[in-house]
Design a protein around this motif. Structure first.
Motif, PDB file in Angstrom:
ATOM      1  N   GLN A 111       0.872  -1.300   0.005  1.00 57.67           N
ATOM      2  CA  GLN A 111      -0.076   0.092  -0.065  1.00 57.67           C
ATOM      3  C   GLN A 111       1.023   1.288  -0.134  1.00 57.67           C
ATOM      4  O   GLN A 111       2.027   1.130   0.569  1.00 57.67           O
ATOM      5  CB  GLN A 111      -1.034  -0.176   1.238  1.00 57.67           C
ATOM      6  N   PRO A 112       0.260   2.371  -0.405  1.00 59.69           N
ATOM      7  CA  PRO A 112       1.207   3.458  -0.801  1.00 59.69           C
ATOM      8  C   PRO A 112       1.732   4.353   0.512  1.00 59.69           C
ATOM      9  O   PRO A 112       1.023   4.655   1.411  1.00 59.69           O
ATOM     10  CB  PRO A 112       0.596   4.244  -1.850  1.00 59.69           C
ATOM     11  N   TYR A 113       2.993   4.773   0.510  1.00 61.73           N
ATOM     12  CA  TYR A 113       3.538   5.669   1.312  1.00 61.73           C
ATOM     13  C   TYR A 113       2.502   6.864   1.144  1.00 61.73           C
ATOM     14  O   TYR A 113       2.274   7.228  -0.039  1.00 61.73           O
ATOM     15  CB  TYR A 113       4.923   5.890   0.935  1.00 61.73           C
ATOM     16  N   VAL A 114       2.612   7.928   2.010  1.00 66.36           N
ATOM     17  CA  VAL A 114       1.986   9.117   2.065  1.00 66.36           C
ATOM     18  C   VAL A 114       2.985  10.116   2.421  1.00 66.36           C
ATOM     19  O   VAL A 114       3.966  10.151   3.245  1.00 66.36           O
ATOM     20  CB  VAL A 114       0.890   9.277   2.686  1.00 66.36           C
ATOM     21  N   LEU A 115       3.205  11.214   1.390  1.00 65.14           N
ATOM     22  CA  LEU A 115       4.263  12.596   1.766  1.00 65.14           C
ATOM     23  C   LEU A 115       3.140  13.540   2.256  1.00 65.14           C
ATOM     24  O   LEU A 115       2.245  13.863   1.753  1.00 65.14           O
ATOM     25  CB  LEU A 115       4.929  13.035   0.373  1.00 65.14           C
ATOM     26  N   THR A 196      -0.859   6.153   9.930  1.00 68.70           N
ATOM     27  CA  THR A 196      -1.413   5.164   8.649  1.00 68.70           C
ATOM     28  C   THR A 196      -3.031   4.805   8.785  1.00 68.70           C
ATOM     29  O   THR A 196      -3.514   4.502  10.109  1.00 68.70           O
ATOM     30  CB  THR A 196      -0.736   3.795   8.793  1.00 68.70           C
ATOM     31  N   ARG A 197      -3.616   5.441   7.946  1.00 70.94           N
ATOM     32  CA  ARG A 197      -5.012   5.445   8.017  1.00 70.94           C
ATOM     33  C   ARG A 197      -5.662   5.930   9.221  1.00 70.94           C
ATOM     34  O   ARG A 197      -6.360   5.485   9.980  1.00 70.94           O
ATOM     35  CB  ARG A 197      -5.750   4.210   7.528  1.00 70.94           C
ATOM     36  N   GLY A 198      -4.991   7.155   9.469  1.00 72.61           N
ATOM     37  CA  GLY A 198      -5.540   7.888  10.634  1.00 72.61           C
ATOM     38  C   GLY A 198      -5.247   7.212  12.054  1.00 72.61           C
ATOM     39  O   GLY A 198      -5.790   7.589  13.019  1.00 72.61           O
TER      40      GLY A 198
HETATM   41  C1  LIG Z   1      -2.283   3.240   3.243  1.00 75.03           C
HETATM   42  O1  LIG Z   1      -2.985   2.758   2.045  1.00 75.03           O
HETATM   43  C2  LIG Z   1      -4.290   3.089   2.403  1.00 75.03           C
HETATM   44  C3  LIG Z   1      -5.307   2.002   1.208  1.00 75.03           C
HETATM   45  O2  LIG Z   1      -4.640   2.068  -0.029  1.00 75.03           O
HETATM   46  C4  LIG Z   1      -4.610   4.264   1.926  1.00 75.03           C
HETATM   47  O3  LIG Z   1      -5.969   4.845   1.923  1.00 75.03           O
HETATM   48  C5  LIG Z   1      -3.626   5.257   2.591  1.00 75.03           C
HETATM   49  O4  LIG Z   1      -3.851   6.591   2.384  1.00 75.03           O
HETATM   50  C6  LIG Z   1      -2.106   4.857   2.678  1.00 75.03           C
HETATM   51  N1  LIG Z   1      -1.098   5.617   3.467  1.00 75.03           N
HETATM   52  C7  LIG Z   1      -1.330   6.082   4.799  1.00 75.03           C
HETATM   53  C8  LIG Z   1      -0.265   6.780   5.248  1.00 75.03           C
HETATM   54  O5  LIG Z   1      -2.438   5.720   5.624  1.00 75.03           O
END
Ligand SMILES: *[C@@H]1O[C@H](CO)[C@@H](O)[C@H](O)[C@H]1NC(C)=O
Ligand SMILES: *[C@@H]1O[C@H](CO)[C@@H](O)[C@H](O)[C@H]1NC(C)=O
Length: 285
Positions: A111-115, A196-198
């Motif tokens: 699942q993707p990293y968030v910046l 991750t997902r809040g």
């Molecule tokens: C982790 O993956 C979920 C599902 O694809 C995504 O909603 C979420 O934004 C991703 N990243 C974080 C940091 O939660």
């Protein structure tokens, strides 16, 4: 930072330090937290930060700067990084501190990293934006950089601008980052409660240790000597980062990536900001 003669450009007051001038890691940086988890990688002018059940880690530059260009190559935690956060940021200290942040929020495998980015001016933050990246940041090193000059702060990912925060001092005094020297830091820490997902997915310590890699630090900046910011506060045209402006092509690139990958912006968060903060319309290029 070594200040041997080959590293000095310009006057002796405004020191321009090139990446190639970096010496041994601890000449340039100090361990702020979790020293045992700062692992040197001198051959590549780099360092690995590790997060274990004991502690995360953080380093900070010994020098502080007021305006400049700051970049590093980073390779983020591979595999299950949910609940972790890594950062590359500039900050000053004190009640009305300034700060420019890149924060990378981990995820479960696949699942993707968030910046996550933010900026504080004179102690005021709450200017978060979040986006996905257009590549897998755990597969390779990528370039994360900030240009901070008298006109704007611009965040870049592999030379694509992803965010701008403009100097609006003439309209809104005491909002821009133009008086305080900042240090440059990197860190890794447990962010289970929110990343991750809040916060739904905390760290799975079975996947520890978590490792983020930093290398090729490059700071071309106005170094504040003896806490005297006078010279750095002046806009010196000889400093190339002052001339760095966003041309049409870069703005077009920024628009196209933010349109596709940015999914949160404090400016459009009606719950937190029923009326968008004043700076928003100027920064939405
Ligand atoms: C982790 O993956 C979920 C599902 O694809 C995504 O909603 C979420 O934004 C991703 N990243 C974080 C940091 O939660
Ligand atoms: C990142 O890109 C900038 C702009 O091209 C370059 O000046 C800088 O040296 C690069 N940084 C690293 C760490 O490779």
């Amino acid at each position: 930072m070594r200040t041997g003669s080959k590293c000095l450009l310009g006057s002796s007051i405004v020191l321009v330090l090139l990446g190639s001038c970096f010496g041994a890691f601890y000449e340039d940086f100090s361990a702020d937290w979790g020293g045992e988890n700062i692992l040197l990688n001198e051959g590549v002018n780099g360092v690995d930060l590790r997060l274990t059940t004991n502690t995360g880690a953080r380093f900070a530059s010994r020098n502080s700067y007021l305006f400049g260009a700051f970049s590093v190559n980073m390779k983020l935690i591979a595999g299950n990084s949910a609940g972790t956060a890594c950062s590359f940021y500039l900050t000053s200290y004190g009640d009305s501190h300034d700060e420019i942040d890149f924060e990378f929020l981990g995820n479960v495998s696949g699942q993707p990293y968030v910046l996550h980015t933010n900026v504080f001016g004179h102690g005021k933050g709450e200017r978060e934006q979040r986006m996905f990246l257009w590549f897998d940041p755990t597969a390779d090193f990528h370039n994360y950089s900030v240009i901070w000059n008298h006109r704007h702060v611009t965040w870049y990912v592999d030379n694509t601008p992803i965010r701008v925060f403009r100097n609006l001092e003439s309209k809104y005094p005491n909002t821009y980052l133009n008086t305080e020297a900042q240090v440059v830091s990197g860190s890794i820490f447990d962010a289970s409660t929110w990343a991750t997902r809040g916060g739904l997915i905390p760290i799975d310590w079975n996947s520890a240790p978590f490792i983020v890699k930093f290398r090729d630090f490059s700071f071309n900046a106005c170094h504040v000597v003896n806490n005297d910011v006078t010279n750095c506060k002046k806009q010196n045209a000889r400093n190339w980062w002052e001339a760095k402006n966003l041309d049409r092509a870069s703005i077009a690139r920024m628009r196209s990536v933010t349109k596709k990958y940015r999914f949160y912006d404090y400016c459009t968060d009606k719950v937190r900001n029923p009326t968008p903060p004043a700076e928003c319309r100027y920064n939405n290029l």
